[in-house]
Design an enzyme around this catalytic site. Structure first.
Site, short mmCIF file in Angstrom:
data_model
loop_
_atom_site.label_atom_id
_atom_site.label_comp_id
_atom_site.label_asym_id
_atom_site.label_seq_id
_atom_site.Cartn_x
_atom_site.Cartn_y
_atom_site.Cartn_z
N ASP A 1 30.53 31.85 25.00
CA ASP A 1 30.18 32.38 24.96
C ASP A 1 30.77 32.74 22.91
OD1 ASP A 1 27.38 33.91 25.30
OD2 ASP A 1 28.92 35.65 25.98
N ASP B 1 30.85 41.99 38.01
CA ASP B 1 31.58 41.41 39.63
C ASP B 1 31.27 42.15 41.64
OD1 ASP B 1 33.69 42.76 38.54
OD2 ASP B 1 34.96 41.02 38.26
#
Length: 650
Positions: A264, A379
């Site tokens: 990214d 997460d």
């Protein structure tokens, strides 16, 4: 008989009297010649008045000159002190403005203003207490009716207000924080006893099968499930080579795994470097792909969600995720994949996934909704949703993966801010889903009360409120004084109990306690921001890395853990050998290094002066354990506020 308190002074006095050195002499007794101990007689043989007048005039001029020189020296000193102070203040103000690394929103500015106002309050209170101490009012406090001076009247009025209006609510708040403190201590003791019981009983997850270590030739490849390995990264110039190499040398059939490098980066140079590194491993026969998103939305969650949308993902059963600064051992997959074949479970089987060095069954990700971009702790979000869908978790304590710690206090502070604001975002979003889920009430209670409220909300709340606000304030309001066991004994005992499984950490118990209390201001601020949806709580800041783990570390770790088919030494050496000029420039940049530039942190500095001011008040009251705690905690805040910790070491 015991000696009087001033025995030494009396002995000295008697000795001076025996030697004829009288401190005070009766002027009427002129018959006895004496020698004054503190006087020197200067006589002149000339008694001429004219000469005496000239001498007095000259002495007056000399004295005037001496005083003029002294006044000039004092003026120069004051000017130097003033200029130095102005320079220090300007420098500090410039460094504070240019280095306020925390997200600049209303929560941070409001909290700093509150702390600054509290600092002004305790300084004013200290001035009153100093006046009262030197006036002796701490022995016999004045009353409003008997007060004569204005200062005495104000202090007497303050005593009444303190006893009637400030002491009771502060005492109630103190008691509430003490109760929360004890509840959290009980939770920590329960966790400790659980760990001890597990170790004594030697309980651990067991798999029904094991993969052979080393050569896989001759083995049935169907016994090795298809595994997708993902490395999400963003501008990881320092660590991309190490992370890619560590994943590529996994002791797993190449035909049964695929590596996705999910880049990214918005830096074109870094993109070219990572893409070139992937091409090198492709030329060596590894199944590795480079993916780069044109539209970078959702941070890491968006990156992983985009990768899972590829068509070929349906051919894989498991996915292993590694952050760019994590370097798993070559036998990582062989130590983790077998536990997906019917593993035993004893406890609630839930823990917060930390986003890296973990293996997921792809079906579990799909059933719980996949990666979502609604929080900065994607997460933990997916772990909670998977738990509510009935999936179980296994933690393998003996499977290790090398990683890099934050390179500075600033990076650590940003990381902790994200880790403590995200859970509050998630708790607000999934609270209703937890109540409506089909899991047992035991698991619901574990998620709501233990995982979120006690360990994510109550812990940072009472740590900051009790030790950084209430404790300093009770030094000026003794009606709400905290007991010594709350200030020192219980935190010390809890810390000792927590480090019993790791005795090597015992020498660091005091610095750990002081630093954790220092970090409470960041954690409290993050918790408030996440709970009340302030803008900065949704800012996902990538933790800066330096790439301290060298290729030699990878080789040593691989040789220590297991022997692999792949020649790790050659592969790791080849990962840094390239004819590209960009890679050579990268190595030069890494060797040059960056000189550390100290910053100033306003909230930590303000709290340092608050604690040090309270320690002075505690010293006046002769409160031993409170004084030492406030003094050392204030010094710790001062060191952190001046950015004198986190120095890079080789």
């Amino acid at each position: 008989m015991p000696r009087p308190p001033n025995y030494e002074f009396q002995e000295w006095w008697n000795k001076q009297r025996e030697n004829g050195h009288e401190l005070f002499q009766d002027k009427s007794d002129i018959s006895v010649p004496t020698t004054s101990f503190f006087a020197v007689e200067i006589g002149s043989p000339n008694s001429d008045p004219t000469v005496e007048k000239e001498v007095r005039t000259r002495s007056a001029r000399q004295l005037s000159g001496i005083y003029l020189i002294k006044f000039q020296q004092i003026g120069n000193s004051l000017a130097w002190i003033t200029n130095s102070l102005i320079y220090i203040l300007r420098t500090a103000n410039r460094r504070i403005k240019s280095s306020d690394s925390s997200p600049s929103d209303s929560a941070h500015s409001k909290m700093y203003r509150l702390i600054k106002g509290f600092l002004i309050l305790v300084i004013v209170l200290l001035c009153f207490e100093l006046v009262a101490y030197f006036k002796g009012w701490h022995f016999s406090p004045p009353s409003v009716g008997s007060a004569e001076l204005m200062v005495e009247l104000v202090y007497a009025k303050w005593l009444e207000i303190r006893a009637d209006y400030i002491g009771p609510p502060l005492k109630s708040l103190s008691n509430m924080c003490i109760v929360l403190f004890l509840v959290q201590s009980v939770d920590r003791v329960a966790l400790l006893l659980g760990c001890v019981w597990i170790k004594l009983k030697r309980l651990k997850p067991t798999a029904v099968m094991e993969y052979p270590v080393g050569d896989v030739e001759g083995e049935n490849l169907e016994d090795y499930p298809m595994v997708l390995l993902q490395i999400p990264m963003c501008n990881e110039r320092e660590v991309y080579q190490q992370s890619i190499a560590a994943v590529c040398i996994q002791d797993w059939p190449r035909e049964r795994m695929l590596i996705q490098v999910l880049d990214d980066s918005d830096d074109l140079d870094v993109q070219h470097l990572i893409k070139a590194e992937v091409q090198k491993w492709q030329q060596r026969g590894f199944r590795i792909l480079y993916r780069h998103r044109l539209i970078r939305t959702g941070y890491k969650a968006g990156n992983l969600k985009s990768a899972m949308g590829c068509d070929y993902v349906k051919d894989y059963e498991f996915v292993a995720i590694f952050d760019a600064d994590f370097q798993p051992g070559p036998d990582f997959l062989k130590k983790t994949i077998p536990f997906f074949k019917q593993v035993n479970g004893i406890f609630i089987n839930f823990f917060g996934f930390n986003g890296t060095a973990g293996v997921w069954r792809i079906k579990a990700l799909e059933e719980c909704g996949g990666w979502l971009e609604r929080t900065t702790v994607e997460d933990m979000d997916i772990a909670v949703r998977a738990h509510l869908c009935g999936w179980k978790f296994v933690y393998l304590n003996d499977v290790k993966s090398l990683c890099e710690l934050p390179e500075s206090y600033e990076a650590y502070k940003k990381q902790q801010y994200r880790w403590h604001s995200g859970p509050m975002q998630l708790f607000r979003l999934c609270f209703v889903d937890i109540l409506r889920s089909k899991v047992s009430w035991t698991k619901k209670a574990n998620l709501i009360f233990l995982f979120f409220l006690l360990r994510k909300l109550i812990l940072p709340f009472y740590s900051f409120t009790l030790f950084c606000i209430i404790l300093p304030l009770t030094m000026f309001v003794p009606e709400a004084e905290l007991p010594a066991w709350v200030v020192s004994y219980v935190p010390g005992i809890m810390s000792i109990l927590n480090i019993l499984p790791e005795p090597r950490s015992f020498p660091f118990i005091v610095p750990y306690l002081l630093f954790e209390n220092t970090m409470s201001v960041t954690k409290f601020n993050a918790m408030i921001s996440g709970l009340f949806r302030f803008g900065s709580s949704y800012e996902w800041v990538v933790t800066k890395k330096l790439g301290r783990s060298s290729e030699a570390d990878l080789v040593a770790f691989a040789e220590k853990e297991s022997e692999t088919l792949v020649d790790t030494t050659a592969l790791l050496r080849s990962s840094s050998e390239s004819g590209l000029a960009e890679l050579n420039k990268l190595e030069i940049t890494k060797k040059a290094g960056v000189k550390k530039r100290n910053r100033l942190y306003r909230k930590e500095l303000a709290l340092a002066f608050i604690l040090l001011t309270a320690s002075v008040r505690s010293l006046l009251s002769a409160q031993g354990i409170h004084f030492y705690f406030l003094l050392f905690q204030g010094i710790t805040f001062l060191l952190v506020g001046l950015d004198l910790i986190g120095e890079q070491v080789s």
